[in-house]
Design a protein around this motif. Structure first.
Motif, PDB file in Angstrom:
ATOM      1  N   CYS A 110      41.556  16.594  54.281  1.00 27.81           N
ATOM      2  CA  CYS A 110      41.919  15.597  53.260  1.00 27.81           C
ATOM      3  C   CYS A 110      43.434  15.407  53.233  1.00 27.81           C
ATOM      4  O   CYS A 110      43.924  14.273  53.232  1.00 27.81           O
ATOM      5  CB  CYS A 110      41.413  16.013  51.881  1.00 27.81           C
ATOM      6  N   ALA A 111      44.178  16.509  53.215  1.00 22.89           N
ATOM      7  CA  ALA A 111      45.650  16.390  53.189  1.00 22.89           C
ATOM      8  C   ALA A 111      46.119  15.650  54.437  1.00 22.89           C
ATOM      9  O   ALA A 111      47.006  14.790  54.369  1.00 22.89           O
ATOM     10  CB  ALA A 111      46.284  17.770  53.089  1.00 22.89           C
ATOM     11  N   GLY A 112      45.489  15.936  55.578  1.00 27.34           N
ATOM     12  CA  GLY A 112      45.882  15.298  56.836  1.00 27.34           C
ATOM     13  C   GLY A 112      45.624  13.801  56.833  1.00 27.34           C
ATOM     14  O   GLY A 112      46.319  13.040  57.496  1.00 27.34           O
ATOM     15  N   THR A 113      44.641  13.381  56.060  1.00 29.06           N
ATOM     16  CA  THR A 113      44.310  11.959  56.041  1.00 29.06           C
ATOM     17  C   THR A 113      44.966  11.229  54.854  1.00 29.06           C
ATOM     18  O   THR A 113      44.729  10.043  54.629  1.00 29.06           O
ATOM     19  CB  THR A 113      42.767  11.779  56.120  1.00 29.06           C
ATOM     20  N   GLY A 114      45.794  11.961  54.109  1.00 31.02           N
ATOM     21  CA  GLY A 114      46.611  11.313  53.066  1.00 31.02           C
ATOM     22  C   GLY A 114      45.986  11.291  51.686  1.00 31.02           C
ATOM     23  O   GLY A 114      46.508  10.664  50.768  1.00 31.02           O
ATOM     24  N   ILE A 115      44.845  12.024  51.541  1.00 28.97           N
ATOM     25  CA  ILE A 115      44.269  12.145  50.194  1.00 28.97           C
ATOM     26  C   ILE A 115      44.313  13.634  49.815  1.00 28.97           C
ATOM     27  O   ILE A 115      45.111  14.375  50.380  1.00 28.97           O
ATOM     28  CB  ILE A 115      42.843  11.532  50.122  1.00 28.97           C
ATOM     29  N   ALA A 116      43.487  14.087  48.896  1.00 28.83           N
ATOM     30  CA  ALA A 116      43.468  15.522  48.561  1.00 28.83           C
ATOM     31  C   ALA A 116      42.076  15.921  48.108  1.00 28.83           C
ATOM     32  O   ALA A 116      41.291  15.084  47.675  1.00 28.83           O
ATOM     33  CB  ALA A 116      44.479  15.844  47.473  1.00 28.83           C
ATOM     34  N   ALA A 117      41.803  17.218  48.236  1.00 28.25           N
ATOM     35  CA  ALA A 117      40.496  17.751  47.835  1.00 28.25           C
ATOM     36  C   ALA A 117      40.632  18.611  46.590  1.00 28.25           C
ATOM     37  O   ALA A 117      41.600  19.353  46.441  1.00 28.25           O
ATOM     38  CB  ALA A 117      39.910  18.590  48.966  1.00 28.25           C
ATOM     39  N   PHE A 118      39.652  18.513  45.713  1.00 24.57           N
ATOM     40  CA  PHE A 118      39.429  19.511  44.673  1.00 24.57           C
ATOM     41  C   PHE A 118      38.597  20.620  45.345  1.00 24.57           C
ATOM     42  O   PHE A 118      37.747  20.321  46.195  1.00 24.57           O
ATOM     43  CB  PHE A 118      38.604  18.932  43.523  1.00 24.57           C
ATOM     44  N   THR A 151      52.254  11.280  45.906  1.00 30.89           N
ATOM     45  CA  THR A 151      51.730   9.968  46.316  1.00 30.89           C
ATOM     46  C   THR A 151      50.618  10.173  47.340  1.00 30.89           C
ATOM     47  O   THR A 151      50.771  10.963  48.277  1.00 30.89           O
ATOM     48  CB  THR A 151      52.853   9.119  46.943  1.00 30.89           C
ATOM     49  N   PHE A 152      49.520   9.470  47.139  1.00 29.84           N
ATOM     50  CA  PHE A 152      48.375   9.547  48.058  1.00 29.84           C
ATOM     51  C   PHE A 152      48.087   8.170  48.660  1.00 29.84           C
ATOM     52  O   PHE A 152      48.459   7.153  48.085  1.00 29.84           O
ATOM     53  CB  PHE A 152      47.147  10.101  47.319  1.00 29.84           C
ATOM     54  N   LYS A 153      47.432   8.215  49.803  1.00 26.50           N
ATOM     55  CA  LYS A 153      47.144   6.984  50.540  1.00 26.50           C
ATOM     56  C   LYS A 153      46.178   6.069  49.773  1.00 26.50           C
ATOM     57  O   LYS A 153      46.195   4.857  49.930  1.00 26.50           O
ATOM     58  CB  LYS A 153      46.506   7.383  51.873  1.00 26.50           C
ATOM     59  N   ALA A 154      45.317   6.667  48.975  1.00 29.44           N
ATOM     60  CA  ALA A 154      44.319   5.889  48.230  1.00 29.44           C
ATOM     61  C   ALA A 154      43.883   6.695  47.006  1.00 29.44           C
ATOM     62  O   ALA A 154      44.037   7.923  46.982  1.00 29.44           O
ATOM     63  CB  ALA A 154      43.119   5.607  49.137  1.00 29.44           C
ATOM     64  N   PRO A 155      43.316   6.029  45.998  1.00 25.88           N
ATOM     65  CA  PRO A 155      42.910   6.741  44.772  1.00 25.88           C
ATOM     66  C   PRO A 155      41.546   7.414  44.939  1.00 25.88           C
ATOM     67  O   PRO A 155      40.636   7.214  44.129  1.00 25.88           O
ATOM     68  CB  PRO A 155      42.856   5.597  43.748  1.00 25.88           C
ATOM     69  N   VAL A 156      41.418   8.172  46.002  1.00 22.61           N
ATOM     70  CA  VAL A 156      40.138   8.796  46.359  1.00 22.61           C
ATOM     71  C   VAL A 156      40.366  10.284  46.612  1.00 22.61           C
ATOM     72  O   VAL A 156      41.270  10.641  47.385  1.00 22.61           O
ATOM     73  CB  VAL A 156      39.568   8.145  47.645  1.00 22.61           C
ATOM     74  N   PHE A 157      39.572  11.131  45.993  1.00 25.72           N
ATOM     75  CA  PHE A 157      39.684  12.586  46.167  1.00 25.72           C
ATOM     76  C   PHE A 157      38.304  13.145  46.492  1.00 25.72           C
ATOM     77  O   PHE A 157      37.290  12.613  46.035  1.00 25.72           O
ATOM     78  CB  PHE A 157      40.214  13.237  44.869  1.00 25.72           C
ATOM     79  N   ALA A 158      38.278  14.217  47.290  1.00 26.21           N
ATOM     80  CA  ALA A 158      37.008  14.914  47.523  1.00 26.21           C
ATOM     81  C   ALA A 158      36.740  15.788  46.301  1.00 26.21           C
ATOM     82  O   ALA A 158      37.629  16.494  45.820  1.00 26.21           O
ATOM     83  CB  ALA A 158      37.102  15.765  48.787  1.00 26.21           C
ATOM     84  N   HIS A 180      46.424  -7.051  44.733  1.00 28.90           N
ATOM     85  CA  HIS A 180      47.217  -6.555  45.864  1.00 28.90           C
ATOM     86  C   HIS A 180      47.751  -5.149  45.660  1.00 28.90           C
ATOM     87  O   HIS A 180      48.304  -4.545  46.573  1.00 28.90           O
ATOM     88  CB  HIS A 180      48.353  -7.540  46.165  1.00 28.90           C
ATOM     89  N   SER A 181      47.585  -4.634  44.453  1.00 31.97           N
ATOM     90  CA  SER A 181      47.937  -3.223  44.206  1.00 31.97           C
ATOM     91  C   SER A 181      46.915  -2.678  43.212  1.00 31.97           C
ATOM     92  O   SER A 181      46.185  -3.459  42.573  1.00 31.97           O
ATOM     93  CB  SER A 181      49.346  -3.106  43.617  1.00 31.97           C
ATOM     94  N   LEU A 182      46.849  -1.370  43.072  1.00 32.07           N
ATOM     95  CA  LEU A 182      45.852  -0.770  42.181  1.00 32.07           C
ATOM     96  C   LEU A 182      46.039  -1.259  40.743  1.00 32.07           C
ATOM     97  O   LEU A 182      45.068  -1.476  40.020  1.00 32.07           O
ATOM     98  CB  LEU A 182      45.945   0.759  42.242  1.00 32.07           C
ATOM     99  N   LYS A 183      47.310  -1.456  40.357  1.00 28.94           N
ATOM    100  CA  LYS A 183      47.582  -1.902  38.970  1.00 28.94           C
ATOM    101  C   LYS A 183      47.033  -3.296  38.700  1.00 28.94           C
ATOM    102  O   LYS A 183      46.788  -3.661  37.557  1.00 28.94           O
ATOM    103  CB  LYS A 183      49.098  -1.903  38.728  1.00 28.94           C
ATOM    104  N   SER A 195      48.310   2.630  47.637  1.00 21.95           N
ATOM    105  CA  SER A 195      48.909   3.944  47.371  1.00 21.95           C
ATOM    106  C   SER A 195      48.791   4.312  45.887  1.00 21.95           C
ATOM    107  O   SER A 195      48.896   3.464  45.006  1.00 21.95           O
ATOM    108  CB  SER A 195      50.358   3.985  47.839  1.00 21.95           C
ATOM    109  N   PHE A 196      48.547   5.596  45.658  1.00 20.15           N
ATOM    110  CA  PHE A 196      48.250   6.094  44.316  1.00 20.15           C
ATOM    111  C   PHE A 196      49.181   7.250  43.985  1.00 20.15           C
ATOM    112  O   PHE A 196      49.299   8.196  44.769  1.00 20.15           O
ATOM    113  CB  PHE A 196      46.782   6.562  44.278  1.00 20.15           C
ATOM    114  N   GLU A 197      49.822   7.144  42.830  1.00 23.48           N
ATOM    115  CA  GLU A 197      50.740   8.221  42.410  1.00 23.48           C
ATOM    116  C   GLU A 197      50.189   8.969  41.212  1.00 23.48           C
ATOM    117  O   GLU A 197      49.700   8.360  40.270  1.00 23.48           O
ATOM    118  CB  GLU A 197      52.078   7.593  41.994  1.00 23.48           C
ATOM    119  N   ILE A 198      50.285  10.279  41.287  1.00 21.09           N
ATOM    120  CA  ILE A 198      49.883  11.094  40.130  1.00 21.09           C
ATOM    121  C   ILE A 198      50.649  12.413  40.174  1.00 21.09           C
ATOM    122  O   ILE A 198      50.789  13.018  41.240  1.00 21.09           O
ATOM    123  CB  ILE A 198      48.348  11.310  40.098  1.00 21.09           C
ATOM    124  N   PHE A 199      51.157  12.819  39.025  1.00 19.63           N
ATOM    125  CA  PHE A 199      51.862  14.100  38.873  1.00 19.63           C
ATOM    126  C   PHE A 199      52.923  14.293  39.972  1.00 19.63           C
ATOM    127  O   PHE A 199      53.037  15.378  40.557  1.00 19.63           O
ATOM    128  CB  PHE A 199      50.872  15.279  38.893  1.00 19.63           C
TER     129      PHE A 199
END
Ligand SMILES: Cc1cc2nc3c(=O)[nH]c(=O)nc-3n(C[C@H](O)[C@H](O)[C@H](O)COP(=O)(O)O)c2cc1C
Length: 337
Positions: A112-120, A78-85, A326-329, A71-75
Motif C-alpha cells: 500500500c505504501a509503495g502504491t501511494g496509499i496506506a493500510a490499517f 499526502t496520499f495518492k487517493a482517498p483509499v485505504f486498506a 476536478h479535485s476531491l473538494k 490527492s488526499f491529505e490527512i494528519f
C-alpha cells in the motif's frame, strides 16, 4: 497484472469459504464465520454493498477540460487517493493456511505504501500480531495505521508504546470489536468504552486517533467528545452486530453532524472507484476497503495490491471527470441521487 488475474489466482489459495467472487458482495460467504462472512443472518455485508449500488451518479461534462487531482491529505500526510486498506485480522482462521497475520500485514503495508496509499492493520489476542504490524509500518516510513482492540488500559499502554516506536502517523481503535465473539471472556480483557474512558485513552496515544465502528450521530458526537481526530463509519462488515443499517444510509446524517469537526472515513461494501466517489459525495473524506484487499494479497501479493489500487483510482478519476469534479473538494452531495 490485471485485477481479473489477481482474482483467478486468489481462487486457488484463499481458503474454503472465500470464493474470490468477481464482485465481493457478501453473498457467497453469507453468514460464514470463521470465514469472511457476516454475523447472524449474514445480510449486513450484502446490504452494505447493495446500498452503494442503489445510488446513481449525476453526469455533467459541461465543465473545464483539465486533469483530475485525487490527492488526499490527512494528519500532515499526502496520499495518492482517498483509499485505504481496512484492517483484517485472524487470516488463518478466516482464509486458510496461506498467510498468518504477520505475513499478510507485511505484504499489505509495504505494498500500500509503495502504491501511494496506506493500510490499517488489525490486532489480535496474540501480542505478536501488533508487534509485527507496527514493525511493518515502521519499515514503510510510518505510512500505516495500527488498529488496536478496545483492551484494558494496561494492555493499551503496551500497544501505544509500539505505535510510537513505529512512527505511525495515526492510530485507530475498532471500538465495535466489543461485539466480536472471540474477544468475550478472554485475556487480555476487552470491551466497550465510555466517552470519558476513550478521552483518557486518546490522550495517551500521542498521535491522531481514529475511532472505527461508528454507526449513529449519537456515537459520532461521543467520539468527538472523547477527542477523536477522525471516525470510521463502519459496521465491521456485518461481523459484530446483525441487522445494522448499511453504512451508506447512515453516512450523510453523521457527516452533517460532525463532518466539520472530524475527518470521516467509511467502509462496508465499497468495491469500485465509482463507489468511492459516491461515499465522498455523501460526506466521507476517504474510504476503507477490506475484503477486496485480502483477495488482492492472496492473488498477487504486492502486484495484486497495485492492480486493485490502480483499478480503483482509474474508476474514481473517470467518475470525477464525468461528473465535473476536478479535485476531491469539488465532489458534492448533488452529484449522487
Ligand atoms: C475476516 C475479517 C477480519 C476482520 N478483522 C478486523 C480487525 O481485526 N479489525 C478491524 O477493525 N476490522 C476488522 N474487520 C472489518 C474490516 O476492517 C471492515 O470494516 C469490513 O470488512 C468492511 O469492509 P469491506 O466490506 O470492504 O470488507 C475484519 C473483516 C473481516 C472480513
Amino acid at each position: 497484472m490485471v485485477y481479473e488475474e489477481v482474482l483467478a489466482n486468489a481462487r486457488t489459495c484463499v481458503g474454503e469459504i472465500c470464493k474470490a467472487c468477481p464482485v465481493c458482495n457478501g453473498k457467497a460467504c453469507g453468514a460464514r464465520i470463521p470465514g469472511p462472512g457476516a454475523k447472524g443472518t449474514g445480510t449486513v455485508a450484502i446490504q452494505n454493498y447493495e446500498a452503494w449500488q442503489k445510488l446513481c451518479v449525476n453526469m455533467d461534462t459541461i465543465c473545464e477540460n483539465k486533469a483530475v487531482d485525487l490527492s488526499f491529505e490527512i494528519f500532515g500526510q499526502t496520499f495518492k487517493a482517498p483509499v485505504f486498506a481496512a484492517p483484517i485480522g485472524a487470516m488463518k482462521l478466516h482464509y486458510g493456511d496461506k498467510y498468518d497475520d504477520l505475513e499478510y500485514n507485511d505484504i499489505l503495508v509495504s505494498a500500500c505504501a509503495g502504491t501511494g496509499i496506506a493500510a490499517f492493520t488489525g490486532d489480535g489476542t496474540n501480542p505478536a500480531v501488533m508487534e509485527g504490524a507496527t514493525k511493518a509500518i515502521k519499515a514503510a516510513g510510518g505510512k500505516g495505521i495500527p488498529t488496536v482492540k478496545p483492551w484494558d488500559v494496561n494492555t493499551l499502554a503496551e500497544k501505544f508504546a509500539l505505535v510510537k516506536e513505529s512512527n505511525a502517523f495515526a492510530c485507530a481503535m475498532d471500538v465495535d470489536a466489543a461485539g466480536l465473539p472471540f474477544l468475550k471472556n478472554l485475556t487480555p480483557p476487552a470491551g466497550s468504552k465510555s466517552a470519558a474512558e476513550l478521552k483518557e485513552i486518546i490522550e495517551k496515544a500521542g498521535v491522531p486517533f481514529i475511532l472505527k465502528g461508528i454507526m449513529t450521530v449519537k456515537g459520532a458526537l461521543k467520539a468527538k467528545e472523547a477527542g477523536a481526530s477522525a471516525i470510521v463509519v463502519s459496521n465491521h462488515g456485518g461481523r459484530v452486530l446483525d441487522q445494522c443499517p448499511p453504512t451508506a444510509e447512515v453516512l450523510p446524517e453523521i457527516a452533517d453532524a460532525v463532518g466539520k469537526d472530524m475527518k470521516i472515513f467509511v467502509d462496508g461494501g465499497i468495491r469500485s472507484g465509482v463507489d468511492v466517489f459516491k461515499a465522498l459525495a455523501l460526506g466521507a473524506d476517504a474510504v476503507l476497503i477490506g475484503r477486496p484487499y485480502v483477495t488482492a494479497v492472496y492473488g498477487g501479493a504486492a502486484d495484486g495490491v497495485e492492480a486493485l489500487t490502480a483499478k480503483l483510482i482509474s474508476e474514481l478519476e473517470d467518475a470525477m471527470a464525468m461528473c465535473g469534479a476536478h479535485s476531491l473538494k469539488e465532489i458534492t452531495r448533488d452529484m449522487v441521487r
